[in-house]
Structures are given as C-alpha cells and as structure tokens.
Design an enzyme around this catalytic site. Structure first.
Site, short mmCIF file in Angstrom:
data_model
loop_
_atom_site.label_atom_id
_atom_site.label_comp_id
_atom_site.label_asym_id
_atom_site.label_seq_id
_atom_site.Cartn_x
_atom_site.Cartn_y
_atom_site.Cartn_z
N LYS A 245 0.79 -1.22 0.00
CA LYS A 245 0.00 0.00 0.00
C LYS A 245 0.83 1.27 0.00
CE LYS A 245 -3.56 -0.70 -0.43
NZ LYS A 245 -4.09 -1.15 -1.75
N THR A 246 1.94 1.24 -0.65
CA THR A 246 2.76 2.46 -0.71
C THR A 246 2.94 2.95 -2.15
OG1 THR A 246 4.75 1.11 -0.80
CG2 THR A 246 4.10 1.92 1.37
N GLY A 247 2.30 2.27 -3.09
CA GLY A 247 2.46 2.66 -4.50
C GLY A 247 3.34 1.70 -5.27
N THR A 249 2.62 -1.04 -6.86
CA THR A 249 2.08 -1.50 -8.15
C THR A 249 2.28 -0.42 -9.21
OG1 THR A 249 0.37 -2.51 -6.81
CG2 THR A 249 0.07 -2.63 -9.18
N SER A 345 -4.89 2.86 4.38
CA SER A 345 -5.07 2.33 3.04
C SER A 345 -5.16 0.80 3.09
CB SER A 345 -3.90 2.78 2.16
OG SER A 345 -3.83 2.03 1.00
N LYS A 464 -6.55 0.25 -6.79
CA LYS A 464 -5.36 1.07 -6.51
C LYS A 464 -5.75 2.52 -6.72
CE LYS A 464 -2.88 -2.63 -6.08
NZ LYS A 464 -2.31 -3.09 -4.84
N ARG A 466 -7.98 3.93 -4.42
CA ARG A 466 -9.39 3.89 -4.03
C ARG A 466 -9.86 5.24 -3.51
NH1 ARG A 466 -8.23 -1.29 -1.83
NH2 ARG A 466 -9.43 -2.85 -2.96
P1 A3P Z 1 -5.06 3.64 -2.04
O1 A3P Z 1 -5.78 2.72 -2.93
O2 A3P Z 1 -5.36 3.43 -0.59
O3 A3P Z 1 -5.17 5.08 -2.42
P2 A3P Z 1 0.27 -0.76 -3.56
O4 A3P Z 1 0.29 -0.83 -5.04
O5 A3P Z 1 1.66 -0.81 -2.97
O6 A3P Z 1 -0.68 -1.70 -2.92
O7 A3P Z 1 -0.22 0.71 -3.18
C1 A3P Z 1 -1.53 1.17 -3.48
C2 A3P Z 1 -1.51 2.66 -3.24
O8 A3P Z 1 -0.65 3.26 -4.19
C3 A3P Z 1 -2.84 3.31 -3.43
O9 A3P Z 1 -3.48 3.32 -2.18
C4 A3P Z 1 -2.47 4.70 -3.94
O10 A3P Z 1 -2.70 5.70 -2.99
C5 A3P Z 1 -0.97 4.63 -4.18
N1 A3P Z 1 -0.54 5.16 -5.47
C6 A3P Z 1 0.58 5.90 -5.65
N2 A3P Z 1 0.72 6.23 -6.92
C7 A3P Z 1 -0.32 5.68 -7.58
C8 A3P Z 1 -0.71 5.69 -8.95
N3 A3P Z 1 0.00 6.33 -9.87
N4 A3P Z 1 -1.86 5.04 -9.29
C9 A3P Z 1 -2.59 4.40 -8.34
N5 A3P Z 1 -2.25 4.35 -7.04
C10 A3P Z 1 -1.14 4.99 -6.66
#
Ligand code: A3P
Length: 764
Positions: A245-247, A249, A345, A464, A466
């Site tokens: 949950k830090t970005g 993906t 998150s 992602k 949300r």
């Molecule tokens: P939220 O869905 O809570 O906002 P991970 O991929 O590590 O699980 O992290 C998901 C989080 O990546 C998302 O949390 C979102 O805030 C963050 N994020 C950062 N950059 C992003 C991007 N370009 N597109 C989508 N999510 C992004």
C-alpha cells in the site's frame, strides 16, 4: 559382487539407483522409480540387511541443487526419509560449514568428506610421507571433523571401498584414536532416521527450511544443477520489495514501460506478485520454478533486466535472508509513505476484499484480548509501518548502496523525477527514457498513470487509488502517537545512512508529531532536500512552545544559503521556525510563501511571544503585504529583517531570556562579509577552509564578545519588547521597508532610546 554378498552381515545396505544414473536432469518419474526399485528388489532377494530410510544419490546429484522430482519419488512414493549432501548451502571446503535441511519430507543431512584419496595410495608412498596421514588421524583434519560435528557422515562407493588400499585402515585407526583420547562414544544402535531427528530437532532446529543459494556462484553447484550458465541471466536484477500500500504497483507498472526492463510473468496464485521469498509454500517450489516466472526471451541484450515486485518482502525477515542467499548483489527498491496513511489504506483494502465490517476507529482500539482475526488485521495494518525496524534489518543483509528508498508521497504526486533517478542513478540503464514519456497525469484517475507505446493511459485498476472517506481525527491522533517514536527512529536511521528524509517526515503539519517532538527532543531535525517542494498548510491547533526540560538555547550559529546551523551541532536545510527552546522546520519554500497561512501558528501558540522576528532571506526579497498586516493584527512586537540581521537579533534576545519567536527563510546572497553576525558566528560554515574560523574555541570567544557587546548596548538603554509592541503599533506602516534598508529596527530603536536617555540626562 560375490565378495560383498559373502560379507553381507558386516554391512548395512543403503538405497541407491540400480543404474547409478545422474539425477540432475531426471524428468521421468517412472524410470527413477524403477531404477530405485530394482535396487530394493536386489537387496530383498539376497537378504541384505537394509536401512529402510536412507537413500544415497548417485554422483551427488538431485539432492542439492534440488531436483524436486527426486524428492517426490523417493519420499512420497518409496518412503525414504533420510539422505545426505556435501553441497549445501555451498560446496564449502570446511565440512563444518555444510548444513542440512528438510525438503518435501526428506531429511537431508550434511555429509563430510575426508579428501585423502586413499583409494590410489599405499601407506609407504603416501604423499609427503605416511606421517602426514597419521597427522590427519591424530589431531588433524579428520580427527577434528568428528570432534566438531555432532553427526558425521562419510561415504564411499562400494566399488571404491573394495579397491581402497587405505580406507579400512584410516577409519579403524581414527575410531580407535578418538575412543582412546576423547570422551566421544560411538554408538551403532541409532537408525539413520533417528540420527536425522536428532540433528533437526535437538541440535539444529532452525535448519529445517532450506535456503536456496545460487548455483551460478559455485562451480560445483553449477555442475549439479538442472540448469545452465545462460539461465544465470534470467535471475532478476532488482526487486521492488514494498511495503504494501505504498504505491508499489504503480512503480512496477511504470518501470515495466521501459523496453529494457522486464517484469515477472503474471502469477495466478498471488496476482501480480510472485511472493517467492516471503511465502513458504511458494518458496519451496525451488529456484527453477522462480526462474520460470521470468520470460527468458526478454534477456536479449546485456542491458536487459528482469525484475519483480512483491510488497510482502519488506517486513519479512525470512525474505531478507532468502534474497541475500540467492541474489546477494540484487538492487532493492522500497517506498515509504506516511505510515498512518499506509495503515488506513491497508485497512480499506482489507475491508473491500473481505467481509470484515469493523470501522477503523474501533479496529485501532483492539488489543490482544479481542477476536484474533480482527486483532490480526490491526497488526497487519500497523506493523509494516515500523519502517526503521525493518530497514535496519535490511541493512544487516545488504549494503545501503544496493537499497533505493523512495518518498511515497513525492512519488504519488509526481513520479517523474523519481523514475528518472531510478533509471539513471540506481539502475544505470544504458537507454534511460525521459519519464515524461513513461507516465502522464490522468485527471479522471487522479494519479499519474503509465503510458503505453501507443500513447494510451494504462491506469491501475479500481483497487489502486481507491476513494474512501478521510480518516477520523481520533484515528489520525492515534496513529500520530503510535508512529511517533518509529518515525523518530526512521529520521535517525535515514540520516545515519545518508538517505534524504521523505517529505512527510519533514512537514510539520502533523500537529501531534510536533507536540510530542517538543517534549522528546531538543531540536527537531529537518531534512535535506526540503527546498523547492510544494507547500503544505498548518492545521489550526494550540501548541506549547516551551520545553521546560531543555536548558540548551537553540541559537543560530551558522547561516548557509540553503539553511542553518543550530547550537553548533544541528544542520537544518530549509526555512525554520524558532522558539525559545526548540527549532522546527517551516514549510515555506520561497519568500512569497510567507503568507498569513504559513504564520497561522502564531495565532495559536502558547505562551504568546514578546516579540516575533521574521527573517525574509536576502534584503531584496519581498513578502506579501497581507502578511505584514496579519502580523500587525496579532498585536505582538515584531521585526522583519534580512535573515542575517534577523538571526543576530534573535540570538541576542534569546540570550537575554526574552520570549522571542522567529521564522527564518535562508538567505541566498551571503556575500556581504561586513555583517557582524556572519563574521562572528557563521564563518566557520561559510568558509570552511578558513582555518582561522574553524577553530571552534576562537569562534566561541568571538561569539561571547558579541553577546557581551549586545548586553552592553542593552544596558545603555533599557529595552523592553512591550515598549516595542506599543511603538510598532504606533509607528509608521513601512516597518518592513525600513528594516530591509539594512539597519535592524532593534538597533534603530536602541539608538533612538539612547539619544532620548541622553537628552533626559542632560535636562536633569
Ligand atoms: P489507495 O488505494 O489506498 O489510495 P500498492 O500498489 O503498494 O498496494 O499501493 C496502493 C496505493 O498506491 C494506493 O493506495 C495509492 O494511494 C498509491 N498510489 C501511488 N501512486 C499511484 C498511482 N499512480 N496510481 C494508483 N495508485 C497509486
């Protein structure tokens, strides 16, 4: 053969394969089964006394590096329990470094080797004399192997044994000497299966799970591996390790747009992640399985790199160990976002994908006594945010130059600079691509999204980024408190290891953090790299500015074009806000950001200051007129000055125990060498090569002379900030402008007062 059969009562026979074939590249279960079975049938036919559990692999093959098929047939089908190898984790020359493991139910014990090559040698012409052989037996290599290993396994092939000229002599003499000179008792009544249990349950309980090492790093393993040298290139060159949950993906998808960077194939068990190193079941698939998750066709040039991301690695100590064992030179990328927001998150993620209904405030209040499922969820949300703890562990395994840490907030709001830096500095790609071509901001998604080579947005799915409601103030406060110490440790860790601090650690709009920082530390350290980042707003609150425990005055003892030195020990980059006992970061990045909003703290801070000093940087800087009006409206004394003079005034008032608060923006034209404060205090930093000034005691003297001079000036005219408050309200409206002409208002007023005083004296 007839000889062995005649002597059969003197031996215990072990299982083997009939044809003595190499098991490295065996893919055919039936032939392995039948070859092993023929051996068993032979033993049964001749009534040989057989150890039912122990099997020996021909040519040291199939056991390590592991050929899973051998384990499958030998343990699952034929029910052998124990084998041994000389090659795990590597083919170490010192037998004591060889270890054991359990794989698919088969116990693999470490095997020793005597390396005497007695087969081909006679006693009388033993190389360098027979006394060398005797030395090995009495106190030498072989003697020590048995002393230092609780279980020793030596093996000789039956054919070798038959021809071995010295084998029998060596072992019978060795056993005799050990029995005579040590208290070691040899027992012959333990089965191999009992020995293996002793090894794994009594002596080395931590060794059960194998840790795969890399055959590409050991010639012996390379020869025994059912892979080849060209496969070494398929191993990933870097990993994105999380936390979740830090970005991660987003970063993974963005980097995947680069033609030289190749992500792992989709995995249908764990979705986009492999989780090979963190998930025991997946890990036990072995390294050939892991390599299969990457497309070997991708590695077309020496610049091509495979990579994978598994956010579960970050907080798994086991994953760190396993990555180190298999990929010791790997480069690692981690993203750190504000841990409270990360926890929230994660909670949103779990709520969306499971049938949990608990709200976040309630979840945070749970303790061990509550339902284990829900408490576990709380742990999963909070635990990975103990960043410093895990980073410290990572550094136990990898040097910091192999670890790239990303500020998650900066990445989210603009990943382009970070993507460029990763390509050029960290991965040193031959063909870095301008990141503006890899990602673009997508208004609808509200995030930067990867761009396909046909220029289409490839934003991440709904899970992602949300949309959910803001965290309650209760949760925010809880998390601020919860992570406070963790964050402080993180600041220390990052500083000690030369990483810059993420923005979210340097911004001080998180009021709880500041409050606690006040009570916990003398000076709140600011970050490198704060200048030039976007502004943030303060949250309205009440903050106490006096730390009664702290006796150190946070005097400004050095000025830099990008910041300050505090109390001769703390270098702070960027603007600062100073109180009588603390200094904290101030989120302004240019003088025109010195707005009423950025000074909102003055409205709420307690106790109210006697005087507020604002250093606006260089003398030509302008601040918005409404800021001056705002400061006036606070009804406190104030001075607005170039920063050099502002610091001097601040130091002076502070040394005089005045209740003075100040905001300083760094001055970027520190060329005026005539200015007293810089000359006296800051020269050491500005002209570091000037030995005269870097001698600390000299500086100290100069500084004390200055303070004394100020005090004397003060004695000449009784100065009270309260008077100034009155006068600043009454006086002309262009306080700001006058200050900027070069003379501090304090000095100006002091000289006016001095003149008044002289006039009064004359009159009397
Ligand atoms: P939220 O869905 O809570 O906002 P991970 O991929 O590590 O699980 O992290 C998901 C989080 O990546 C998302 O949390 C979102 O805030 C963050 N994020 C950062 N950059 C992003 C991007 N370009 N597109 C989508 N999510 C992004």
């Amino acid at each position: 053969m007839i000889y062995y059969l005649e002597e059969k009562d003197k031996f215990i026979w072990f299982h083997h394969t009939w044809k003595h074939e190499k098991l490295t590249n065996v893919y055919d279960k039936i032939s392995l089964f039948s070859s092993t079975k023929m051996n068993i049938d032979f033993a049964q036919k001749h009534n040989l006394s057989l150890d039912p559990n122990y099997a020996v692999a021909p040519h040291h093959t199939g056991i390590y590096p592991i050929n899973p098929l051998v384990y499958d047939i030998w343990h699952r089908i034929i029910n052998f329990n124990v084998t041994s190898t000389e090659n795990y984790p590597y083919h170490y020359m010192s037998p004591s470094n060889r270890r054991g493991f359990i794989y698919k139910g088969l116990f693999v014990l470490p095997r020793q080797s005597c390396s005497l090559y007695t087969t081909t040698r006679n006693y009388t012409n033993y190389p360098n004399g027979s006394h060398r052989l005797e030395q090995h037996l009495m106190g030498g290599k072989l003697f020590r192997i048995i002393l230092t290993n609780p279980i020793s396994i030596f093996m000789s092939h039956n054919v070798n044994y038959g021809h071995d000229r010295l084998g029998n002599y060596v072992f019978s003499k060795l056993i005799y000497l050990i029995s005579k000179w040590t208290r070691i008792k040899f027992s012959s009544d333990l089965s191999t299966s009992e020995l293996a249990r002793k090894y794994f349950y009594d002596y080395y309980p931590d060794e059960k799970m194998p840790i795969f090492t890399n055959p590409c790093h050991d010639e012996m393993l390379m020869n025994l591996w059912n892979g080849n040298r060209s496969m070494c290139r398929i191993f990933p060159q870097f990993l994105i390790v999380g936390p979740q949950k830090t970005g991660t993906t987003a970063l993974y998808s963005m980097l995947s747009q680069h033609p030289d960077l190749h992500p792992s194939k989709k995995n249908f068990i764990t979705y986009e992640e492999l989780q090979f190193f963190s998930n025991d079941t997946i890990y036990l698939n072995g390294i050939n399985w892991y390599l299969d998750q990457f497309d070997s066709d991708n590695i077309v040039s020496e610049w091509s790199m495979n990579f994978e991301k598994s956010a579960t690695y970050f907080d798994s100590i086991l994953a760190m160990k396993r990555i180190k064992a298999l990929l010791p030179n790997i480069r690692l990328i981690m993203i750190l976002t504000e841990p409270g927001a990360r926890a929230y998150s994660r909670y949103q993620h779990e709520i969306a994908r499971t049938n949990q209904t608990i709200n976040f405030d309630d979840l945070l209040q749970l303790n061990h006594n509550h339902s284990s499922n829900q408490f576990h969820l709380k742990e999963r949300c909070l635990q990975p945010g103990h960043y410093a703890e895990y980073l410290r562990q990572w550094l136990n395994y990898f040097p910091s130059k192999q670890i790239y840490i990303i500020d998650g907030d900066a990445f989210r709001y603009d990943p382009r600079t970070i993507l460029n830096d990763i390509q050029i500095r960290f991965l040193q790609l031959k063909n870095p691509i301008n990141s503006s071509k890899l990602v673009k901001f997508n208004r609808k998604k509200g995030f930067f999204c990867p761009i396909s080579n046909k220029n289409h947005f490839q934003c991440l799915g709904n899970s992602k980024g949300r949309r959910y409601e803001k965290m309650s103030s209760y949760s925010r406060e809880y998390l601020n408190n919860y992570y406070l110490l963790h964050n402080q440790k993180l600041i220390q860790f990052l500083r000690n290891n030369n990483y810059s601090l993420p923005l979210w650690l340097t911004f001080f709009n998180r009021t709880q953090l500041i409050k606690r920082c006040f009570s916990l530390s003398n000076i709140y350290h600011a970050a490198e790299g704060r200048m030039g980042y976007p502004n943030e707003r303060y949250e309205p609150t009440t903050i106490s500015a006096l730390d009664k425990e702290n006796k150190t005055l946070p005097l400004i003892t050095g000025l830099y074009e990008d910041g300050f030195m505090i109390a001769e020990q703390d270098r702070i980059v960027g603007a600062i806000f100073s109180f009588p006992r603390q200094i904290i970061c101030w989120n302004v990045y240019s003088p025109d950001q010195i707005t009423p909003e950025s000074l909102a703290l003055l409205e709420v801070i307690l106790p109210r200051p006697e005087i507020f000093i604002l250093g606006i940087g260089s003398r030509t800087n302008k601040i918005p007129p409404e800021t001056i009006q705002f400061i006036r409206s606070l009804k406190i004394g104030f001075e607005i000055l170039p920063t050099t003079q502002a610091c001097e005034t601040f130091n002076f008032l502070l040394s005089d125990n005045r209740l003075v608060y100040a905001g300083f923006f760094p001055q970027n034209d520190l060329t005026d060498q005539n200015y007293g404060l810089r000359k006296a205090i800051a020269h050491s930093q500005l002209y570091e090569k000037d030995e005269e000034y870097i001698r600390k005691d000299l500086l100290k003297d100069t500084y004390e002379v200055m303070i004394k001079a100020h005090r004397e000036r003060k004695l000449l005219s009784s100065y009270s900030p309260l008077d100034r408050r009155q006068s600043s309200i009454k006086q002309d409206d262009d306080t700001n402008v006058q200050s900027l002409t070069g003379t501090s208002n304090v000095e100006k007023r002091l000289s006016v007062k001095k003149r008044d005083q002289q006039e009064t004296d004359n009159q009397s």
